[in-house]
Motif scaffolding. Structure first.
Motif, PDB file in Angstrom:
ATOM      1  N   LEU A 125     -62.962 -16.373 -45.059  1.00  0.00           N
ATOM      2  CA  LEU A 125     -61.827 -17.180 -44.619  1.00  0.00           C
ATOM      3  C   LEU A 125     -62.261 -18.476 -43.946  1.00  0.00           C
ATOM      4  O   LEU A 125     -61.787 -19.567 -44.291  1.00  0.00           O
ATOM      5  N   LEU A 126     -63.152 -18.359 -42.963  1.00  0.00           N
ATOM      6  CA  LEU A 126     -63.474 -19.509 -42.128  1.00  0.00           C
ATOM      7  C   LEU A 126     -64.340 -20.533 -42.847  1.00  0.00           C
ATOM      8  O   LEU A 126     -64.311 -21.721 -42.511  1.00  0.00           O
ATOM      9  N   LEU A 127     -65.111 -20.105 -43.838  1.00  0.00           N
ATOM     10  CA  LEU A 127     -65.813 -21.069 -44.681  1.00  0.00           C
ATOM     11  C   LEU A 127     -64.838 -21.798 -45.594  1.00  0.00           C
ATOM     12  O   LEU A 127     -65.037 -22.971 -45.937  1.00  0.00           O
ATOM     13  N   THR A 128     -63.780 -21.105 -45.990  1.00  0.00           N
ATOM     14  CA  THR A 128     -62.774 -21.734 -46.856  1.00  0.00           C
ATOM     15  C   THR A 128     -62.086 -22.896 -46.159  1.00  0.00           C
ATOM     16  O   THR A 128     -61.761 -23.909 -46.785  1.00  0.00           O
ATOM     17  N   CYS A 129     -61.854 -22.779 -44.861  1.00  0.00           N
ATOM     18  CA  CYS A 129     -61.149 -23.853 -44.147  1.00  0.00           C
ATOM     19  C   CYS A 129     -62.111 -24.856 -43.526  1.00  0.00           C
ATOM     20  O   CYS A 129     -61.670 -25.830 -42.899  1.00  0.00           O
ATOM     21  N   THR A 135     -67.769 -22.325 -33.943  1.00  0.00           N
ATOM     22  CA  THR A 135     -66.500 -21.593 -33.865  1.00  0.00           C
ATOM     23  C   THR A 135     -66.545 -20.342 -34.734  1.00  0.00           C
ATOM     24  O   THR A 135     -66.043 -19.281 -34.336  1.00  0.00           O
ATOM     25  N   ILE A 136     -67.157 -20.448 -35.909  1.00  0.00           N
ATOM     26  CA  ILE A 136     -67.294 -19.289 -36.794  1.00  0.00           C
ATOM     27  C   ILE A 136     -68.116 -18.199 -36.107  1.00  0.00           C
ATOM     28  O   ILE A 136     -67.738 -17.022 -36.100  1.00  0.00           O
ATOM     29  N   ILE A 137     -69.241 -18.589 -35.498  1.00  0.00           N
ATOM     30  CA  ILE A 137     -70.114 -17.613 -34.840  1.00  0.00           C
ATOM     31  C   ILE A 137     -69.377 -16.915 -33.699  1.00  0.00           C
ATOM     32  O   ILE A 137     -69.440 -15.689 -33.556  1.00  0.00           O
ATOM     33  N   TYR A 138     -68.659 -17.689 -32.892  1.00  0.00           N
ATOM     34  CA  TYR A 138     -67.962 -17.100 -31.747  1.00  0.00           C
ATOM     35  C   TYR A 138     -66.824 -16.193 -32.195  1.00  0.00           C
ATOM     36  O   TYR A 138     -66.574 -15.140 -31.607  1.00  0.00           O
ATOM     37  N   THR A 139     -66.145 -16.571 -33.259  1.00  0.00           N
ATOM     38  CA  THR A 139     -65.060 -15.741 -33.785  1.00  0.00           C
ATOM     39  C   THR A 139     -65.599 -14.420 -34.317  1.00  0.00           C
ATOM     40  O   THR A 139     -65.007 -13.350 -34.099  1.00  0.00           O
ATOM     41  N   ILE A 140     -66.732 -14.478 -34.997  1.00  0.00           N
ATOM     42  CA  ILE A 140     -67.353 -13.247 -35.498  1.00  0.00           C
ATOM     43  C   ILE A 140     -67.808 -12.368 -34.333  1.00  0.00           C
ATOM     44  O   ILE A 140     -67.697 -11.128 -34.394  1.00  0.00           O
ATOM     45  N   PHE A 172     -59.099  -9.127 -30.637  1.00  0.00           N
ATOM     46  CA  PHE A 172     -58.370  -9.358 -31.881  1.00  0.00           C
ATOM     47  C   PHE A 172     -57.424 -10.550 -31.769  1.00  0.00           C
ATOM     48  O   PHE A 172     -57.311 -11.363 -32.699  1.00  0.00           O
ATOM     49  N   PHE A 173     -56.749 -10.701 -30.645  1.00  0.00           N
ATOM     50  CA  PHE A 173     -55.839 -11.833 -30.478  1.00  0.00           C
ATOM     51  C   PHE A 173     -56.597 -13.154 -30.528  1.00  0.00           C
ATOM     52  O   PHE A 173     -56.084 -14.153 -31.025  1.00  0.00           O
ATOM     53  N   PHE A 174     -57.830 -13.173 -30.018  1.00  0.00           N
ATOM     54  CA  PHE A 174     -58.644 -14.384 -30.127  1.00  0.00           C
ATOM     55  C   PHE A 174     -58.937 -14.687 -31.598  1.00  0.00           C
ATOM     56  O   PHE A 174     -58.828 -15.832 -32.043  1.00  0.00           O
ATOM     57  N   VAL A 175     -59.319 -13.655 -32.343  1.00  0.00           N
ATOM     58  CA  VAL A 175     -59.601 -13.831 -33.766  1.00  0.00           C
ATOM     59  C   VAL A 175     -58.347 -14.324 -34.497  1.00  0.00           C
ATOM     60  O   VAL A 175     -58.403 -15.251 -35.314  1.00  0.00           O
ATOM     61  N   ALA A 176     -57.210 -13.691 -34.202  1.00  0.00           N
ATOM     62  CA  ALA A 176     -55.959 -14.065 -34.864  1.00  0.00           C
ATOM     63  C   ALA A 176     -55.594 -15.519 -34.561  1.00  0.00           C
ATOM     64  O   ALA A 176     -55.143 -16.257 -35.452  1.00  0.00           O
ATOM     65  N   TYR A 177     -55.772 -15.941 -33.312  1.00  0.00           N
ATOM     66  CA  TYR A 177     -55.457 -17.335 -32.943  1.00  0.00           C
ATOM     67  C   TYR A 177     -56.334 -18.306 -33.734  1.00  0.00           C
ATOM     68  O   TYR A 177     -55.843 -19.311 -34.263  1.00  0.00           O
ATOM     69  N   THR A 178     -57.621 -17.997 -33.829  1.00  0.00           N
ATOM     70  CA  THR A 178     -58.529 -18.881 -34.557  1.00  0.00           C
ATOM     71  C   THR A 178     -58.131 -18.992 -36.023  1.00  0.00           C
ATOM     72  O   THR A 178     -58.108 -20.090 -36.598  1.00  0.00           O
ATOM     73  N   VAL A 179     -57.814 -17.859 -36.640  1.00  0.00           N
ATOM     74  CA  VAL A 179     -57.467 -17.858 -38.067  1.00  0.00           C
ATOM     75  C   VAL A 179     -56.132 -18.562 -38.309  1.00  0.00           C
ATOM     76  O   VAL A 179     -56.014 -19.407 -39.204  1.00  0.00           O
ATOM     77  N   VAL A 180     -55.126 -18.240 -37.506  1.00  0.00           N
ATOM     78  CA  VAL A 180     -53.770 -18.728 -37.766  1.00  0.00           C
ATOM     79  C   VAL A 180     -53.604 -20.196 -37.379  1.00  0.00           C
ATOM     80  O   VAL A 180     -52.953 -20.960 -38.112  1.00  0.00           O
TER      81      VAL A 180
END
Length: 300
Positions: A125-129, A135-140, A172-180
């Motif tokens: 997902l995060l490579l697609t955007c 940010t990718i590392i911290y989200t993972i 999870f909410f942190f991950v969701a915020y980053t993705v959305v």
């Protein structure tokens, strides 16, 4: 005929681990796990097969997606074989005979699967955007915290398990915020087609991931549903979150050059071909220049 014989995994591997448990999957649950194994395995073959329709420098998302379903296939094979579990004393004993007993079967192999596959899903997902690498590392990292706290909570018999559940939900909410929010903003900057693919796959993923804490709460957490129902609940979620997600993502990527995402994969074979073409063009250009120069000189 050997392929049609009865499923004897529960008999061969038994239900005695650290202790004996009566609150466990039945043959129906084992059969379901093996069915999901087949779905994951077929998806892996399909994703790898589709990778050959693209140049090697464009196969990154095919490789990541195939790795997700491959790891999941191994995990589901383990669960179908009644392996990769331990018995944990339940916090809430139930009178329902389907969930009766002081100890419940907990498949820790499921969390090993998620520890590997959910970061790969996020990477897809995060490579697609085109999200920045930090940010990718911290989200993972937040995702890994979510999975580990879920595992630790499942292995705790007391009410302290819900403390780990809360830690996991916060991550999870942190991950969701980053993705959305952050991911969609970056995807829009890369083009409408990329934004569309990212939005569809991102919303699909986060919606499904919201259901996993519910599944945890009624199975490992609250001991509400039997292990066979747990198998069906998680299995359907994993099918939707992995093979179906992968199909949506790869279909969306079919006409997108990964260079537009800031990704540059070097393929020596393609580089040699391109280098040869450039040399041929340069040679032709030099020859034409010589001929023109000679003709000009002759005319003069």
């Amino acid at each position: 005929m050997s392929l049609l014989k009865r499923n004897n995994a529960l008999t061969e591997n038994g239900f005695t681990n650290t202790v004996t448990t009566d609150n466990h999957i039945t043959t129906r649950g084992s059969d379901w796990y093996f069915a999901v194994t087949a779905i994951m395995a077929v998806s892996t073959i399909a994703f790898m097969g589709l990778s050959f329709t693209k140049p090697r420098s464009q196969r990154l998302f095919h490789y990541i997606t195939a790795a997700i379903t491959l790891v999941a296939a191994i995990a589901y094979f383990s669960m179908g074989s009644n392996l990769g579990w331990t018995a944990i004393q339940v916090e809430f004993p139930r009178s329902n005979p389907k969930v009766a007993g002081d100890f419940r079967q907990i498949f820790y192999v499921r969390y090993i699967d998620w520890f590997v596959t959910t970061p790969l899903l996020l990477l897809d997902l995060l490579l697609t955007c085109g999200l920045p690498t930090p940010t990718i590392i911290y989200t993972i990292l937040m995702d890994e915290i979510m999975i580990i706290t879920g595992l630790v909570g499942a292995l705790v018999k007391s009410s302290y398990k819900w403390g780990y559940f809360v830690f996991g939900c916060v991550a999870f909410f942190f991950v969701a915020y980053t993705v959305v929010f952050e991911g969609r903003a970056h995807a829009r900057a890369l083009g409408q087609d990329i934004a569309k693919v990212y939005t569809v796959c991102g919303v699909w993923t986060i919606f499904l991931w919201f259901l996993y804490p519910i599944a945890w709460g009624v199975s490992e957490g609250g001991n509400v549903i039997p292990s066979d129902s747990e198998a069906v609940f998680y299995g359907i979620l994993d099918i939707l979150a992995k093979p179906v997600f992968g199909a949506l993502l790869l279909w969306g990527h079919r006409n997108i050059d990964i260079a537009r995402l800031g990704l540059h994969v070097r393929d020596p074979a393609e580089t040699d071909v391109q280098g040869g073409e450039k040399r041929a063009v340069n040679d032709a250009t030099n020859n034409n220049t010589t001929i023109v120069d000679n003709a000009t000189a002759t005319t003069v």
